[in-house]
Design a protein around this motif. Structure first.
Motif, PDB file in Angstrom:
ATOM      1  N   SER A  94      49.645  51.891  35.565  1.00 53.07           N
ATOM      2  CA  SER A  94      49.174  52.494  36.818  1.00 53.07           C
ATOM      3  C   SER A  94      47.681  52.812  36.772  1.00 53.07           C
ATOM      4  CB  SER A  94      49.918  53.800  37.098  1.00 53.07           C
ATOM      5  OG  SER A  94      51.279  53.555  37.296  1.00 53.07           O
ATOM      6  N   PHE A  95      47.035  52.738  37.959  1.00 57.68           N
ATOM      7  CA  PHE A  95      45.674  53.248  38.123  1.00 57.68           C
ATOM      8  C   PHE A  95      45.600  53.991  39.450  1.00 57.68           C
ATOM      9  CE2 PHE A  95      45.427  49.090  40.184  1.00 57.68           C
ATOM     10  CZ  PHE A  95      44.670  49.335  41.318  1.00 57.68           C
ATOM     11  N   ASN A  96      44.629  54.897  39.547  1.00 57.93           N
ATOM     12  CA  ASN A  96      44.448  55.691  40.754  1.00 57.93           C
ATOM     13  C   ASN A  96      42.964  55.992  40.918  1.00 57.93           C
ATOM     14  OD1 ASN A  96      45.066  57.187  43.036  1.00 57.93           O
ATOM     15  ND2 ASN A  96      45.454  59.056  41.886  1.00 57.93           N
ATOM     16  N   PHE A  97      42.351  55.429  41.957  1.00 54.37           N
ATOM     17  CA  PHE A  97      40.928  55.628  42.233  1.00 54.37           C
ATOM     18  C   PHE A  97      40.772  56.529  43.447  1.00 54.37           C
ATOM     19  CE2 PHE A  97      40.111  50.944  40.847  1.00 54.37           C
ATOM     20  CZ  PHE A  97      40.214  51.284  39.518  1.00 54.37           C
ATOM     21  N   TYR A  98      39.803  57.416  43.407  1.00 53.56           N
ATOM     22  CA  TYR A  98      39.479  58.266  44.554  1.00 53.56           C
ATOM     23  C   TYR A  98      38.045  58.754  44.393  1.00 53.56           C
ATOM     24  CZ  TYR A  98      40.888  61.643  41.035  1.00 53.56           C
ATOM     25  OH  TYR A  98      41.009  62.335  39.852  1.00 53.56           O
ATOM     26  N   PRO A  99      37.384  59.139  45.500  1.00 56.66           N
ATOM     27  CA  PRO A  99      35.991  59.570  45.414  1.00 56.66           C
ATOM     28  C   PRO A  99      35.860  60.975  44.836  1.00 56.66           C
ATOM     29  CG  PRO A  99      36.758  59.732  47.672  1.00 56.66           C
ATOM     30  CD  PRO A  99      37.873  59.076  46.886  1.00 56.66           C
ATOM     31  N   VAL A 100      34.697  61.260  44.282  1.00 54.64           N
ATOM     32  CA  VAL A 100      34.408  62.583  43.755  1.00 54.64           C
ATOM     33  C   VAL A 100      34.079  63.547  44.895  1.00 54.64           C
ATOM     34  CG1 VAL A 100      32.792  63.899  42.314  1.00 54.64           C
ATOM     35  CG2 VAL A 100      33.642  61.686  41.537  1.00 54.64           C
ATOM     36  N   HIS A 101      33.320  63.079  45.861  1.00 59.03           N
ATOM     37  CA  HIS A 101      32.900  63.936  46.980  1.00 59.03           C
ATOM     38  C   HIS A 101      33.956  63.896  48.088  1.00 59.03           C
ATOM     39  CE1 HIS A 101      30.549  65.351  50.426  1.00 59.03           C
ATOM     40  NE2 HIS A 101      29.858  66.009  49.525  1.00 59.03           N
ATOM     41  N   PRO A 102      34.312  65.042  48.688  1.00 52.98           N
ATOM     42  CA  PRO A 102      35.385  65.063  49.687  1.00 52.98           C
ATOM     43  C   PRO A 102      35.070  64.304  50.984  1.00 52.98           C
ATOM     44  CG  PRO A 102      34.361  67.232  49.503  1.00 52.98           C
ATOM     45  CD  PRO A 102      33.800  66.387  48.405  1.00 52.98           C
ATOM     46  N   ASP A 103      33.793  64.071  51.295  1.00 51.22           N
ATOM     47  CA  ASP A 103      33.437  63.330  52.512  1.00 51.22           C
ATOM     48  C   ASP A 103      33.241  61.842  52.266  1.00 51.22           C
ATOM     49  OD1 ASP A 103      33.491  65.649  54.037  1.00 51.22           O
ATOM     50  OD2 ASP A 103      31.375  66.085  53.653  1.00 51.22           O
ATOM     51  N   ALA A 104      33.366  61.402  51.025  1.00 49.41           N
ATOM     52  CA  ALA A 104      33.124  60.003  50.681  1.00 49.41           C
ATOM     53  C   ALA A 104      34.333  59.145  51.033  1.00 49.41           C
ATOM     54  CB  ALA A 104      32.794  59.872  49.200  1.00 49.41           C
ATOM     55  N   GLU A 105      34.071  57.860  51.174  1.00 47.69           N
ATOM     56  CA  GLU A 105      35.110  56.876  51.481  1.00 47.69           C
ATOM     57  C   GLU A 105      34.783  55.583  50.752  1.00 47.69           C
ATOM     58  OE1 GLU A 105      33.788  54.983  55.666  1.00 47.69           O
ATOM     59  OE2 GLU A 105      34.093  57.146  55.716  1.00 47.69           O
ATOM     60  N   LEU A 106      35.718  54.639  50.763  1.00 39.71           N
ATOM     61  CA  LEU A 106      35.508  53.356  50.088  1.00 39.71           C
ATOM     62  C   LEU A 106      34.350  52.609  50.748  1.00 39.71           C
ATOM     63  CD1 LEU A 106      36.566  51.336  47.935  1.00 39.71           C
ATOM     64  CD2 LEU A 106      37.906  50.297  49.771  1.00 39.71           C
ATOM     65  N   ARG A 107      33.376  52.199  49.941  1.00 38.48           N
ATOM     66  CA  ARG A 107      32.235  51.428  50.444  1.00 38.48           C
ATOM     67  C   ARG A 107      32.384  49.957  50.070  1.00 38.48           C
ATOM     68  NH1 ARG A 107      31.058  52.669  54.204  1.00 38.48           N
ATOM     69  NH2 ARG A 107      29.048  51.680  54.159  1.00 38.48           N
ATOM     70  N   PHE A 108      32.769  49.683  48.806  1.00 38.46           N
ATOM     71  CA  PHE A 108      33.009  48.298  48.408  1.00 38.46           C
ATOM     72  C   PHE A 108      33.815  48.253  47.127  1.00 38.46           C
ATOM     73  CE2 PHE A 108      28.820  49.474  46.792  1.00 38.46           C
ATOM     74  CZ  PHE A 108      28.790  48.984  45.502  1.00 38.46           C
ATOM     75  N   LEU A 109      34.316  47.063  46.813  1.00 34.70           N
ATOM     76  CA  LEU A 109      35.093  46.806  45.600  1.00 34.70           C
ATOM     77  C   LEU A 109      34.297  45.866  44.710  1.00 34.70           C
ATOM     78  CD1 LEU A 109      38.566  46.126  47.265  1.00 34.70           C
ATOM     79  CD2 LEU A 109      37.844  48.229  46.120  1.00 34.70           C
ATOM     80  N   SER A 110      34.538  45.945  43.413  1.00 34.70           N
ATOM     81  CA  SER A 110      33.935  45.003  42.473  1.00 34.70           C
ATOM     82  C   SER A 110      34.947  44.710  41.382  1.00 34.70           C
ATOM     83  CB  SER A 110      32.645  45.578  41.882  1.00 34.70           C
ATOM     84  OG  SER A 110      32.930  46.731  41.117  1.00 34.70           O
ATOM     85  N   GLY A 111      34.677  43.658  40.628  1.00 37.30           N
ATOM     86  CA  GLY A 111      35.575  43.292  39.540  1.00 37.30           C
ATOM     87  C   GLY A 111      35.401  41.837  39.163  1.00 37.30           C
ATOM     88  N   ARG A 112      36.522  41.207  38.772  1.00 34.11           N
ATOM     89  CA  ARG A 112      36.510  39.801  38.355  1.00 34.11           C
ATOM     90  C   ARG A 112      37.751  39.095  38.883  1.00 34.11           C
ATOM     91  NH1 ARG A 112      33.111  37.995  34.403  1.00 34.11           N
ATOM     92  NH2 ARG A 112      31.705  39.549  33.543  1.00 34.11           N
ATOM     93  N   PHE A 113      37.616  37.778  39.052  1.00 37.93           N
ATOM     94  CA  PHE A 113      38.756  36.949  39.422  1.00 37.93           C
ATOM     95  C   PHE A 113      38.631  35.601  38.724  1.00 37.93           C
ATOM     96  CE2 PHE A 113      35.515  35.779  42.479  1.00 37.93           C
ATOM     97  CZ  PHE A 113      35.673  34.403  42.637  1.00 37.93           C
ATOM     98  N   ASN A 114      39.773  34.959  38.504  1.00 31.19           N
ATOM     99  CA  ASN A 114      39.757  33.601  37.976  1.00 31.19           C
ATOM    100  C   ASN A 114      40.392  32.679  39.020  1.00 31.19           C
ATOM    101  OD1 ASN A 114      42.550  33.900  37.702  1.00 31.19           O
ATOM    102  ND2 ASN A 114      42.443  34.329  35.509  1.00 31.19           N
TER     103      ASN A 114
END
Length: 168
Positions: A128-148
């Motif tokens: 499992s993983f769980n991502f969330y912002p540190v600041h309460p007014d923040a929201e998802l801006r973009f995703l990054s990572g890798r793909f094959n």
């Protein structure tokens, strides 16, 4: 003299406070092989598309910024409709969760909004993983990572308070 300097610094600090950039990063999870990606666009995230290999892992993700879709990261599957969620005007992505394998793919992804709606794609297996912002007014801006060539192998999330006419 010192009082004047103190008041000047105090006023400058108070004026700058509302304009702070509340940015945070959720480090990538997953095996991480393949080509790097970053979703990008101008404006806020307004919709999400996710493709999954039926009964298996996530193969592609696409975000819409205002009215423009980003490029698909990973791949889409021919003749398969993606799972989609369109956000309302007062809605934002405030949590990204799911399951991943440290050896290969992202197996499940869950996008949750500030209004309690969610999109779930993939299978609930592995770690499992769980991502969330540190600041309460923040929201998802973009995703990054890798793909094959087969699917998404790692995923990280970038959070921030949206600015008008900003490109991420």
């Amino acid at each position: 003299m010192y009082l004047y300097l103190f008041l000047t610094i105090l006023c400058a600090t108070c004026l700058a406070q509302p304009f702070q950039d509340h940015y945070s990063f959720s480090p990538a999870v997953g095996g991480g092989s393949g080509t790097q990606y970053v979703t990008k666009g101008a404006g806020r995230v307004t919709a999400i598309r996710v493709w999954e290999l039926f009964g298996s892992y996530i193969v592609g993700i696409q975000l819409r910024y205002d009215y423009t879709w980003s490029n698909v990261v990973g791949r889409s599957i021919l003749h398969q409709e993606p799972q989609e969620m369109y956000l309302r005007n007062d809605e934002a992505i405030v949590q990204v969760s799911g399951k991943y394998s440290s050896f290969n793919y992202i197996y499940q992804i869950i996008f949750v909004t500030n209004k309690g709606r969610f999109l779930i794609a993939g299978q609930p297996v592995q770690i499992s993983f769980n991502f969330y912002p540190v600041h309460p007014d923040a929201e998802l801006r973009f995703l990054s990572g890798r793909f094959n060539g087969a699917g998404i192998t790692s995923l990280g999330a970038h959070w921030g308070v949206p600015k008008l006419n900003a490109t991420y």
